[in-house]
Design an enzyme around this catalytic site. Structure first.
Site, PDB file in Angstrom:
ATOM      1  CE  LYS A  90      -3.912   2.149   0.335  1.00 49.90           C
ATOM      2  NZ  LYS A  90      -3.438   2.838  -0.888  1.00 49.90           N
ATOM      3  CE  LYS A 126       4.766   7.198  -2.043  1.00 52.37           C
ATOM      4  NZ  LYS A 126       4.111   7.636  -0.793  1.00 52.37           N
ATOM      5  CG  ASP A 166       3.463  10.834  -2.793  1.00 55.13           C
ATOM      6  OD1 ASP A 166       3.369  10.477  -1.619  1.00 55.13           O
ATOM      7  OD2 ASP A 166       4.391  11.579  -3.184  1.00 55.13           O
ATOM      8  CB  THR A 210      -2.377  13.631   4.831  1.00 52.07           C
ATOM      9  OG1 THR A 210      -2.732  12.562   3.960  1.00 52.07           O
ATOM     10  CG2 THR A 210      -0.914  13.517   5.199  1.00 52.07           C
TER      11      THR A 210
HETATM   12  O1  2IT Z   1       2.912   9.006   1.669  1.00 49.90           O
HETATM   13  C1  2IT Z   1       1.781   8.487   1.825  1.00 49.90           C
HETATM   14  O2  2IT Z   1       1.466   7.915   2.865  1.00 49.90           O
HETATM   15  C2  2IT Z   1       0.837   8.590   0.712  1.00 49.90           C
HETATM   16  N1  2IT Z   1       1.172   9.172  -0.314  1.00 49.90           N
HETATM   17  C3  2IT Z   1      -0.538   7.994   0.825  1.00 49.90           C
HETATM   18  C4  2IT Z   1      -0.493   6.527   0.597  1.00 49.90           C
HETATM   19  C5  2IT Z   1      -1.837   5.860   0.559  1.00 49.90           C
HETATM   20  O3  2IT Z   1      -1.846   4.685   0.173  1.00 49.90           O
HETATM   21  O4  2IT Z   1      -2.845   6.460   0.897  1.00 49.90           O
END
Ligand code: 2IT
Length: 449
Positions: A90, A126, A166, A210
């Site tokens: 993830k 990622k 991202d 976030t």
């Molecule tokens: O850096 C991160 O945690 C994200 N870009 C989100 C990753 C996600 O799977 O929601």
């Protein structure tokens, strides 16, 4: 330093000499695991750490797309499935011209520890591309996303690997990516991506998660010092999705974000980014594709500082929320001089290792690490996956409540982990140790491969 740890770090330095960001994060994380490795010889016995710093697999693929003028362009795409011991891989996709395997690996490594810290069943991954979304039309973005998914779809799935956004990848891109996945698979497997629009399986609060999570974490830190967020001033960087969420939640709680930054410089708004008009304008600025924070200064008549960073401006709380390595030693010294008491990382690895160490050594400053502070984003992605697999939709109150609880737990787990290993109140080491512990347990239980 523990000889085993030192040898693993040395291996990574040699093997990844051309990937400095990856070396940087491995060094930062492993260094803080020292007391754990000292007390658990079983890890060295099976050489667990050299397995943890090696991605399970990583794909590289070609992405061709046609510009509006009929010319053809070729970019590279990557997906790194770093660690799947505790759940499907993830993590987000980043579209930015500076993306290369070193960036993807650093983010995948961080993601593994961060996802573990959430306490939810998600492994670390990622991906991304060196594609530059700046100045691209909507149809160019759509064609790029479709082509990207044509290459990626065979490697992902709701129980395999679940990408999200991202930098450079927001709700619009996720929509185009999901549309192409659905067309290719001929099935409505919407748990394959998170950060989706609400109409086709996105979660309430995911856009804000976030930023909200970062503020919930911050409230825990303030409480520990007997303080409250009300009336506090905050310096943020960037003006993207994460900073937007921080501004929104901070304003609700009576605090104010007074700086934003972009590649062109930073703005200082003494009244704070607190009104709905100002907060909504951040979304407009991002959507314009201009990538200029000066637009904010022009619209609201505040000061713009071209070519400068906001670090050193007098505030109570610093939240570097833009990108990696935004704060070097030079900025760290300015932060100390400014008298700010809280240094709360938000972006992934926003601080160089020497600057981070320097800040942590300052008796007057409390440092919190991004892998804990920004984990509310991916945690809410996991809640989106849960809703998708249950074929139902939770209310905003329900998601927000869970996010809030998760952030409180992450904070407490970090505090406890550092204390357990005799490190005192150390949120940085605590997050690394707590994140490590769960992945290590799962890897040990599943045998060596
Ligand atoms: O850096 C991160 O945690 C994200 N870009 C989100 C990753 C996600 O799977 O929601």
């Amino acid at each position: 330093m523990n000889a085993y740890l030192a040898s693993v770090i040395e291996n990574v330095k040699t093997k990844h000499a051309n990937e400095p960001e990856f070396v940087q994060t491995v060094e930062e994380v492993l260094t803080s695991l020292e007391p754990v490795i000292d007390q658990h010889p079983e890890y060295e016995k099976v050489d667990l750490l050299n397995r943890m710093v090696e991605p399970e697999r990583m794909f590289t693929f070609r992405v061709c797309w046609m510009a509006d003028d009929g010319t053809w362009h070729t970019n590279t795409g990557w997906r790194c499935q770093f660690n799947g011991a505790i759940g499907p891989y993830k993590g987000g996709l980043r579209f930015q011209p500076n993306v290369y395997p070193g960036i993807i690996k650093f983010l995948g490594f961080e993601q593994t520890f961060k996802n573990s810290l959430t306490g939810l069943p998600i492994g670390g991954g990622k991906g991304g591309s060196d594609f530059d979304p700046a100045g691209k039309s909507d149809s160019e973005i759509m064609r790029f996303c479709q082509s990207f998914m044509q290459a990626l779809y065979r490697y992902i799935g709701p129980d395999v690997d679940v990408p999200a956004g991202d930098m450079g990848v927001g709700a619009r891109e996720i929509g185009y990516l999901y549309g192409e996945y659905r067309r290719l698979k001929g099935a409505f497997e919407n748990g394959v991506l998170t950060g989706k629009g609400f109409s086709y399986g996105g979660s309430r609060v995911r856009p804000e998660a976030t930023g909200y999570g970062a503020v919930y974490y911050l409230e825990n830190v303030l409480k520990h010092e007997g303080e409250s967020i009300e009336g506090k001033t905050i310096a943020c960087a960037g003006f993207g999705n994460v900073t937007w969420g921080i501004c929104k939640k901070a304003a609700q709680l009576g605090a104010k974000v007074v700086t934003l930054s972009g590649p062109d410089g930073y703005i200082y708004d003494p009244d704070g980014v607190t009104t709905k008009e100002k907060i909504d304008y951040l979304v407009e600025m991002r959507a314009s594709g201009r990538n200029k924070v000066k637009d904010y200064a022009d619209k609201f008549g505040v000061e713009f500082y071209p070519g400068e960073k906001p670090w050193g401006v007098k505030v109570d709380i610093i939240m570097p929320s833009a990108m990696q390595n935004d704060v070097h030693m030079e900025q760290a010294k300015k932060i100390v001089e400014s008298g700010a008491k809280y240094y709360i990382e938000v972006a992934n690895m926003p601080t160089t290792n020497d600057a981070l160490k320097f800040l942590m050594e300052q008796p007057g400053i409390i440092v919190a690490p991004s892998k804990a502070v920004n984990a509310g984003g991916v945690a809410t992605s996991a809640l989106e996956m849960a809703q998708n697999s249950e074929r139902l939709v939770w209310t905003e109150e329900e998601v927000d409540k869970q996010l809030h609880q998760i952030m409180n737990t992450i904070y407490q787990m970090s505090v406890d982990a550092a204390e357990k290993y005799g490190l005192g109140y150390n949120l940085v080491a605590g997050a690394n140790i707590a994140g490590f512990q769960r992945v290590a347990d799962a890897m040990m239980a599943q045998g060596i491969f």
